[in-house]
Write an enzyme that holds these catalytic residues in place. Structure first.
Site, mmCIF file in Angstrom:
data_model
loop_
_atom_site.group_PDB
_atom_site.id
_atom_site.type_symbol
_atom_site.label_atom_id
_atom_site.label_comp_id
_atom_site.label_asym_id
_atom_site.label_seq_id
_atom_site.Cartn_x
_atom_site.Cartn_y
_atom_site.Cartn_z
ATOM 1 N N ASP A 21 74.968 8.805 36.458
ATOM 2 C CA ASP A 21 74.751 7.444 37.464
ATOM 3 C C ASP A 21 73.288 7.416 38.088
ATOM 4 O O ASP A 21 72.712 8.366 38.237
ATOM 5 C CB ASP A 21 76.025 7.552 38.682
ATOM 6 C CG ASP A 21 75.963 6.087 39.271
ATOM 7 O OD1 ASP A 21 75.542 5.177 38.524
ATOM 8 O OD2 ASP A 21 76.555 6.193 40.358
ATOM 9 N N ASN A 69 82.369 -1.688 33.168
ATOM 10 C CA ASN A 69 80.840 -1.985 33.465
ATOM 11 C C ASN A 69 80.771 -3.455 32.246
ATOM 12 O O ASN A 69 79.608 -4.027 32.355
ATOM 13 C CB ASN A 69 79.881 -0.885 32.514
ATOM 14 C CG ASN A 69 79.981 0.225 33.427
ATOM 15 O OD1 ASN A 69 79.796 1.292 32.991
ATOM 16 N ND2 ASN A 69 79.608 -0.065 34.793
HETATM 17 C C1 IPE Z 1 80.303 5.073 36.320
HETATM 18 O O1 IPE Z 1 79.098 4.397 37.043
HETATM 19 C C2 IPE Z 1 80.208 4.757 34.935
HETATM 20 C C3 IPE Z 1 79.141 5.493 34.011
HETATM 21 C C4 IPE Z 1 78.153 6.075 34.384
HETATM 22 C C5 IPE Z 1 79.240 5.015 32.893
HETATM 23 P P1 IPE Z 1 79.015 3.212 37.635
HETATM 24 O O2 IPE Z 1 77.760 2.877 38.378
HETATM 25 O O3 IPE Z 1 79.597 2.186 36.959
HETATM 26 O O4 IPE Z 1 80.275 3.327 39.009
HETATM 27 P P2 IPE Z 1 80.375 2.670 40.264
HETATM 28 O O5 IPE Z 1 80.487 1.180 40.197
HETATM 29 O O6 IPE Z 1 79.238 3.037 41.058
HETATM 30 O O7 IPE Z 1 81.640 3.200 40.833
HETATM 31 C C1 IPE Z 2 74.825 4.437 35.029
HETATM 32 O O1 IPE Z 2 73.548 3.927 35.733
HETATM 33 C C2 IPE Z 2 74.832 3.970 33.583
HETATM 34 C C3 IPE Z 2 75.670 2.951 33.337
HETATM 35 C C4 IPE Z 2 76.651 2.645 34.455
HETATM 36 C C5 IPE Z 2 75.781 2.193 32.258
HETATM 37 P P1 IPE Z 2 73.784 2.544 36.513
HETATM 38 O O2 IPE Z 2 73.394 1.366 35.699
HETATM 39 O O3 IPE Z 2 75.096 2.584 37.231
HETATM 40 O O4 IPE Z 2 72.732 2.680 37.833
HETATM 41 P P2 IPE Z 2 72.889 2.300 39.141
HETATM 42 O O5 IPE Z 2 74.040 3.235 39.784
HETATM 43 O O6 IPE Z 2 73.121 0.815 39.273
HETATM 44 O O7 IPE Z 2 71.595 2.805 40.053
HETATM 45 MG MG MG Z 3 76.072 3.286 38.803
#
Ligand code: IPE
Ligand code: IPE
Ligand code: MG
Length: 245
Positions: A21, A69
């Protein structure tokens, strides 16, 4: 002594699960588009996969794209799907060089056809590799997986293939997408968020949780080694008392 040497090889976690993340925030900090963060995150994936092999960890599961997502802006979703294809094209070589088998869990039929095909090809190509198994959780959510398992068991019961009283934890786990893979012993989440986000809810029942403020594109194998060393300092009691262990 380097971090790798500090790892006790006799007490390795067999399976590490990671929530990768913080890509978007990493990019934003640099005044760039979110996608730049996702792209840069691929370097971390490569380094961590190599780190897992170096340390001798048998299973790594990476939360790559969640069911939720799909609700992100269309442009980000399509860019991520494209990144999946280019990454598989580029990195299958890395997997072969490191003797790593690729696997995927999730509602893969939701992936664009090209991504699905590339993924299946890479899974097939690496299927004989032995050092470690890297599972991508793609279009994955744990509640989806648990509902699927319940549905499969209900169908078997309706056909008279299984009796409800024969369903136990082992039978249930055998219907999950992770069937045959041991439960993760260590779960790492980057970016300073303290939540599970619908990831491996069943499988993480007794996992040790490790949270780091580092954003995913900054995470490297040394960070993984630090997490393993931290894991090895913990006492895992599984409901028993200290004296019983
Ligand atoms: C979890 O991260 C999913 C992945 C890393 C693929 P998210 O960024 O989607 O999770 P939330 O929304 O912060 O809980
Ligand atoms: C994790 O990084 C990757 C995916 C969920 C695909 P994020 O895209 O959630 O990045 P932040 O959490 O918004 O910084
Ligand atoms: Mg994230």
């Amino acid at each position: 002594m380097g971090l790798l040497e500090q790892i006790d090889r006799s007490r390795l976690p067999e399976h590490i699960a990671i929530i990768m993340d913080g890509n978007g925030r990493w990019a934003k900090e640099k005044g760039k588009m979110r996608f730049f963060g996702h792209q840069s995150g691929v370097t971390s994936v490569r380094d961590v996969v190599e780190g897992v092999v170096e340390a001798g960890v048998k299973y790594l599961t990476l939360y790559t794209f969640s069911t939720e997502n799909w609700n992100r802006p269309k442009l980000e979703v399509s860019a991520l799907m494209e990144l999946l294809v280019t990454t598989i094209n580029k990195e299958t070589k890395t997997l072969m060089e490191n003797d790593v088998r690729l696997n995927a869990i999730g509602d893969l039929k939701q992936l664009p056809a090209r991504g699905y095909k590339k993924l299946q090809e890479a899974i097939e190509k690496t299927s004989g590799n032995k050092a470690s198994t890297v599972t991508l959780a793609l279009s994955y959510s744990s509640r989806w997986e648990i509902v699927e398992a319940a549905r499969k068991l209900a169908a078997q019961a309706a056909k008279g293939e299984i009796r409800p009283e024969d369903i136990n934890e082992g039978v249930f786990a055998s219907q999950l997408a992770t069937a045959g893979i041991p439960d993760p012993e260590l779960m790492i989440r980057t970016s300073g968020e303290y939540r599970i986000s619908n990831y491996l809810l069943w499988q993480l029942a007794y996992a040790e949780l490790y949270f780091t403020p580092k954003l995913w594109p900054d995470f490297r194998r040394e960070d993984l080694f630090e997490a393993i060393i931290d894991f090895q300092k913990r006492e895992r009691r599984f409901g028993l008392t200290s004296e019983q262990i």
